[in-house]
Design an enzyme around this catalytic site. Structure first.
Site, PDB file in Angstrom:
ATOM      1  N   GLY A   1       0.816  -1.214   0.000  1.00 45.36           N
ATOM      2  CA  GLY A   1       0.000   0.000   0.000  1.00 45.36           C
ATOM      3  C   GLY A   1       0.841   1.250   0.000  1.00 45.36           C
ATOM      4  O   GLY A   1       2.049   1.196  -0.224  1.00 45.36           O
ATOM      5  N   ASN A   2       0.209   2.389   0.209  1.00 41.67           N
ATOM      6  CA  ASN A   2       0.935   3.660   0.295  1.00 41.67           C
ATOM      7  C   ASN A   2       0.304   4.525   1.384  1.00 41.67           C
ATOM      8  O   ASN A   2      -0.720   4.175   1.957  1.00 41.67           O
ATOM      9  CB  ASN A   2       0.969   4.358  -1.072  1.00 41.67           C
ATOM     10  CG  ASN A   2      -0.416   4.720  -1.564  1.00 41.67           C
ATOM     11  OD1 ASN A   2      -1.098   5.560  -0.991  1.00 41.67           O
ATOM     12  ND2 ASN A   2      -0.850   4.046  -2.630  1.00 41.67           N
ATOM     13  N   ARG A   3       0.940   5.655   1.682  1.00 45.44           N
ATOM     14  CA  ARG A   3       0.541   6.477   2.825  1.00 45.44           C
ATOM     15  C   ARG A   3      -0.544   7.502   2.529  1.00 45.44           C
ATOM     16  O   ARG A   3      -0.806   8.357   3.360  1.00 45.44           O
ATOM     17  CB  ARG A   3       1.762   7.197   3.403  1.00 45.44           C
ATOM     18  CG  ARG A   3       2.748   6.259   4.060  1.00 45.44           C
ATOM     19  CD  ARG A   3       3.748   7.046   4.885  1.00 45.44           C
ATOM     20  NE  ARG A   3       4.851   6.206   5.313  1.00 45.44           N
ATOM     21  CZ  ARG A   3       4.806   5.418   6.380  1.00 45.44           C
ATOM     22  NH1 ARG A   3       3.707   5.376   7.124  1.00 45.44           N
ATOM     23  NH2 ARG A   3       5.845   4.683   6.690  1.00 45.44           N
ATOM     24  N   SER A   4      -1.160   7.438   1.364  1.00 42.99           N
ATOM     25  CA  SER A   4      -2.225   8.407   1.083  1.00 42.99           C
ATOM     26  C   SER A   4      -3.367   8.243   2.086  1.00 42.99           C
ATOM     27  O   SER A   4      -3.864   7.146   2.299  1.00 42.99           O
ATOM     28  CB  SER A   4      -2.762   8.202  -0.335  1.00 42.99           C
ATOM     29  OG  SER A   4      -3.883   9.039  -0.521  1.00 42.99           O
TER      30      SER A   4
END
Ligand code: CTP
Ligand code: CA
Length: 236
Positions: free
Chosen positions: A33-36
């Protein structure tokens, strides 16, 4: 106290906004995933709704609650998001691609949990490129008049010895082929983790860029204003 009524500058406009970050599955319980957080996308949905638009919020993974008064659609991975964008976009006047789309996904999704198996070995995860949803929908629009006539991309950029934030933004705008690119300046001077955002709105029309600094909602309102003036400038 009389609440300030916002001007319905987007009345009658149908706006599709993608928000949050995609998750790329590895096995039934794990993902990349990513930190958005989805905060900027949710603020855009709120600002568009307040401007009188009919809003579809296409949410991937959000850390914040979606606003009331918008139609909510969900997607998880980049491939699901692409399918959902192509399913939802027809009939919308505006598409804002604010979601943080993973550039790569695991080449294989295991059907059962990846096991440790023995004492020492570790798996190697092979990645493959995800499709560029923004570039694809801009291309598809050339043959499909039902797709949004105004497409807006987002990009977080840092400047370096090779070029400024603006240089990178301009070439990304040209590469994607969309009408507007909102460049989010990230880096040293700009405090991360605060609710303050600094953006530049770039236009394919060569119109001068527009700068804005403020909360995610203030910045979202500037983006919505720029979208409204672009629609007035080129009614369809
Ligand atoms: N985007 C997309 N599909 C992808 C990657 C990005 O639609 N697979 C969209 C994003 O939603 C955003 C815009 O493209 O609106 C710019 O994303 P960004 O990550 O800045 O651009 P990339 O082309 O992925 O380039 P980079 O190598 O700088 O990450
Ligand atoms: Ca990217």
């Amino acid at each position: 106290i009389t609440p300030l009524l916002s001007t319905p500058i987007l009345a009658g406009q149908r706006v599709l906004i993608t928000a949050g970050g995609t998750r790329e599955p590895l096995d039934p319980v794990r993902f990349l995933g990513n930190r958005s957080s989805g905060r900027q996308g949710v603020a855009l949905a709120q600002a568009a709704r307040d401007a009188g638009a009919e809003v579809t919020l296409l949410a991937t993974h959000l850390e914040v609650a979606p606003p009331a008064g918008v139609r909510l659609v969900h997607a998880s991975s980049a491939l699901e998001l692409r399918a959902a964008v192509f399913a939802e976009a027809p009939g919308h006047d505006v598409l804002i691609m604010n979601a943080a789309v993973a550039d790569f996904r695991p080449a294989n999704i295991e059907n059962s949990k990846i096991k440790k198996r023995d004492e020492h070995s570790a798996p190697v995860i092979t990645l493959v490129r995800n499709p560029d949803i923004l570039a694809e929908i801009v291309q598809a629009r050339a043959q499909d008049a039902t797709l949004p006539s105004l497409i807006v991309g987002f990009a977080a950029e840092t400047g370096d010895e090779q070029g400024s934030v603006l240089d990178y933004g301009r070439s990304k705008l040209a590469r994607k082929g969309c009408e507007m690119l909102v460049v989010n300046e990230v880096g040293a001077q700009l405090a991360f983790g605060q609710d303050t955002n600094s953006i530049q709105v770039l236009f394919a029309s060569q119109a001068p860029s527009v700068q804005a600094t403020g909360s995610k909602l203030e910045v979202a309102r500037v983006v919505i204003e720029q979208i409204a003036s672009a629609i007035i400038g080129h009614p369809h």
